[in-house]
Enzyme design. Structure first.
Site, PDB file in Angstrom:
ATOM      1  N   HIS A  43       0.846  -1.186   0.000  1.00 46.69           N
ATOM      2  CA  HIS A  43       0.000   0.000   0.000  1.00 46.69           C
ATOM      3  C   HIS A  43       0.883   1.238   0.000  1.00 46.69           C
ATOM      4  O   HIS A  43       1.786   1.371   0.834  1.00 46.69           O
ATOM      5  CB  HIS A  43      -0.930  -0.025   1.211  1.00 46.69           C
ATOM      6  N   ARG A  88       0.933   4.251   0.936  1.00 47.76           N
ATOM      7  CA  ARG A  88       1.133   5.159   2.067  1.00 47.76           C
ATOM      8  C   ARG A  88       1.952   4.556   3.197  1.00 47.76           C
ATOM      9  O   ARG A  88       2.306   5.257   4.155  1.00 47.76           O
ATOM     10  CB  ARG A  88      -0.233   5.580   2.600  1.00 47.76           C
ATOM     11  N   GLU A  89       2.283   3.267   3.115  1.00 47.50           N
ATOM     12  CA  GLU A  89       2.962   2.575   4.215  1.00 47.50           C
ATOM     13  C   GLU A  89       4.482   2.648   4.054  1.00 47.50           C
ATOM     14  O   GLU A  89       5.178   1.640   3.931  1.00 47.50           O
ATOM     15  CB  GLU A  89       2.450   1.140   4.305  1.00 47.50           C
ATOM     16  N   ARG A  94      -3.453   4.488  -1.138  1.00 55.37           N
ATOM     17  CA  ARG A  94      -3.316   3.095  -0.701  1.00 55.37           C
ATOM     18  C   ARG A  94      -3.068   2.117  -1.853  1.00 55.37           C
ATOM     19  O   ARG A  94      -2.134   1.320  -1.824  1.00 55.37           O
ATOM     20  CB  ARG A  94      -4.578   2.684   0.067  1.00 55.37           C
ATOM     21  N   ASN A 109      -3.242  -6.498  -1.875  1.00 61.06           N
ATOM     22  CA  ASN A 109      -3.344  -7.507  -0.829  1.00 61.06           C
ATOM     23  C   ASN A 109      -4.744  -8.102  -0.724  1.00 61.06           C
ATOM     24  O   ASN A 109      -5.104  -8.703   0.282  1.00 61.06           O
ATOM     25  CB  ASN A 109      -2.918  -6.926   0.520  1.00 61.06           C
ATOM     26  N   ARG A 110      -5.544  -7.919  -1.761  1.00 61.81           N
ATOM     27  CA  ARG A 110      -6.817  -8.629  -1.914  1.00 61.81           C
ATOM     28  C   ARG A 110      -6.868  -9.348  -3.257  1.00 61.81           C
ATOM     29  O   ARG A 110      -7.901  -9.898  -3.622  1.00 61.81           O
ATOM     30  CB  ARG A 110      -8.012  -7.658  -1.843  1.00 61.81           C
ATOM     31  N   HIS A 134       3.670  -4.496   6.609  1.00 62.02           N
ATOM     32  CA  HIS A 134       2.648  -3.479   6.416  1.00 62.02           C
ATOM     33  C   HIS A 134       2.723  -2.477   7.565  1.00 62.02           C
ATOM     34  O   HIS A 134       3.500  -2.632   8.507  1.00 62.02           O
ATOM     35  CB  HIS A 134       1.247  -4.114   6.402  1.00 62.02           C
ATOM     36  N   SER A 135       1.903  -1.460   7.507  1.00 63.36           N
ATOM     37  CA  SER A 135       1.691  -0.580   8.664  1.00 63.36           C
ATOM     38  C   SER A 135       0.248  -0.080   8.592  1.00 63.36           C
ATOM     39  O   SER A 135      -0.332  -0.032   7.506  1.00 63.36           O
ATOM     40  CB  SER A 135       2.678   0.598   8.653  1.00 63.36           C
ATOM     41  N   TYR A 136      -0.323   0.193   9.791  1.00 66.67           N
ATOM     42  CA  TYR A 136       0.315   0.251  11.094  1.00 66.67           C
ATOM     43  C   TYR A 136      -0.508  -0.573  12.068  1.00 66.67           C
ATOM     44  O   TYR A 136      -1.533  -1.149  11.686  1.00 66.67           O
ATOM     45  CB  TYR A 136       0.394   1.712  11.593  1.00 66.67           C
ATOM     46  N   TYR A 141      -9.009  -7.805  11.207  1.00 65.39           N
ATOM     47  CA  TYR A 141     -10.270  -8.009  10.501  1.00 65.39           C
ATOM     48  C   TYR A 141     -10.070  -9.100   9.450  1.00 65.39           C
ATOM     49  O   TYR A 141      -8.947  -9.470   9.123  1.00 65.39           O
ATOM     50  CB  TYR A 141     -10.762  -6.727   9.824  1.00 65.39           C
ATOM     51  N   GLU A 184       2.173  -5.953  10.956  1.00 69.47           N
ATOM     52  CA  GLU A 184       1.787  -4.543  10.933  1.00 69.47           C
ATOM     53  C   GLU A 184       2.758  -3.778  11.827  1.00 69.47           C
ATOM     54  O   GLU A 184       2.790  -3.965  13.042  1.00 69.47           O
ATOM     55  CB  GLU A 184       0.346  -4.367  11.422  1.00 69.47           C
TER      56      GLU A 184
END
Length: 357
Positions: free
Chosen positions: A111, A113-114, A166, A187-188, A241-243, A293, A316
């Site tokens: 993503h 922004r990470e 993202r 990641n989907r 990943h974050s966060y 989730y 994360e």
């Protein structure tokens, strides 16, 4: 988030309905503008972790590593993105090149922004390449495959236009393009229980899964690389990943646990204990539905369920939410140091058990 001129209205609303609230970030714009992006021109000998870096700097550095450390580093371009950016993967290995040890695969920046995830990945590369004697046990047991930027297009967009972007950047060819809803959540998009819970069906969703499994050049390049290297036994996988400070196991698509869940948790707890011993950073441990989730089509599920990698994890990274995606540059080295300490400690446990076969 709320505009400054709407702050009083929002506070009045929450006060009227007696909603407890806390301001985490008083001025998001100032925080974003304060994040440093280095202009360092790397020649393979120099890289800094006191600031974040543009994609081009990181790629220049990887090119240089392959030139200056040919006995350790093999650099692959496993594909190209929609915008024509390379997907670069580093293999770090000691010994004969025609013999394959069990593989450890680490990737980051799914993503855009990470940013911290790419910094941690490059830190790990640097540690293994510049101080191999310090990690002789790990390099004796494993070959490392590390991809610091899984989403170059999204990262470039985050650096240059929209800091909190993202997804990837491929146009969908639908009405959504006119609304600026480009890209897929990579990641989907992996092909193990693709399309299940926790994945979006419309292009404007932040978790849009794409039209079909491996529809994106980034994810299909990873799939093809793994399948082309079937002679490698994948011992461990770590997606950075974050966060949130979470060390997560499969499965993401269901609340049902893998049959070896207890063993996955045992190793994860070794890793998080090592992280906490470093400077007190605490991580949650569990499957994705338990600690975050449900998310179908994730890379960790695919590596375990389709590629046969026993120890598959998503990590994360810091922090726990105060800065969120906007982790200050002064946090790069502490975060990278403790994360690598946790991963390397977990890998030493895996190597001792030899239970990845």
């Amino acid at each position: 988030m709320v505009n400054g001129n709407q702050e009083k209205e929002l506070k009045d609303f929450m006060g009227f309905y007696k909603i407890d609230n806390t301001v985490l970030i008083d001025d998001l714009d100032t925080l974003m503008n304060g994040q440093r992006l280095g202009r360092l021109k790397s020649d393979g000998k120099a890289m800094s972790w006191t600031e974040y870096h543009y994609m081009e700097t990181i790629f220049d550095w990887l090119d240089g590593l392959a030139t200056f450390y040919p006995e350790l580093v093999t650099l692959y371009t496993i594909g190209m993105t929609t915008d024509g950016n390379p997907l670069k993967l580093v293999k770090i290995s000691v010994g004969r090149k025609d013999r394959h040890k069990p593989g450890v695969y680490i990737d980051a920046l799914y993503h855009g922004r990470e940013w911290i995830s790419a910094s941690v990945a490059t830190w790990i590369i640097n540690e293994l390449v510049t101080a191999p004697s310090r990690y002789s046990t790990l390099l004796k047991n494993f070959d490392f495959y590390i991809m610091p930027i899984m989403n170059p297009d999204g990262y470039a967009h985050s650096c240059n236009y929209n800091r909190l972007w993202r997804k990837s950047r491929k146009a969908s060819g639908t009405w959504a393009d006119f609304l600026g809803c480009r890209g897929v959540d990579l990641n989907r998009n992996f092909g193990f229980h693709f399309g299940g819970p926790g994945s979006g069906t419309i292009p404007c969703s932040l978790i849009y899964r794409g039209t079909h499994a491996f529809s994106e050049p980034e994810t299909s390049a990873v799939r093809d690389f793994i399948y082309e290297n079937r002679n490698v036994k994948w011992a461990a996988y770590f997606a950075l990943h974050s966060y949130g400070q979470k060390w997560m196991t499969p499965w993401g698509f269901t609340e049902v646990k893998p049959v070896d869940y207890d063993e996955l948790i045992r190793v994860a707890r070794i890793g998080v204990a090592a992280i906490e011993s470093h400077r007190g950073t605490k991580y949650d441990v569990g499957s994705a539905p338990d600690v975050l989730y449900m998310a179908s089509g994730g890379s960790d599920d695919w590596f375990k369920g389709a590629a046969g990698c026993k120890y598959s994890y998503t990590i994360e990274l810091p922090d726990y939410g105060f800065y969120g995606f906007l982790l200050p540059s002064w946090e790069i080295i502490p975060s990278a140091n403790e994360t690598w300490f946790g991963i390397s400690t977990a890998l030493r446990s895996i190597a001792r058990m030899r239970s990845y076969a």
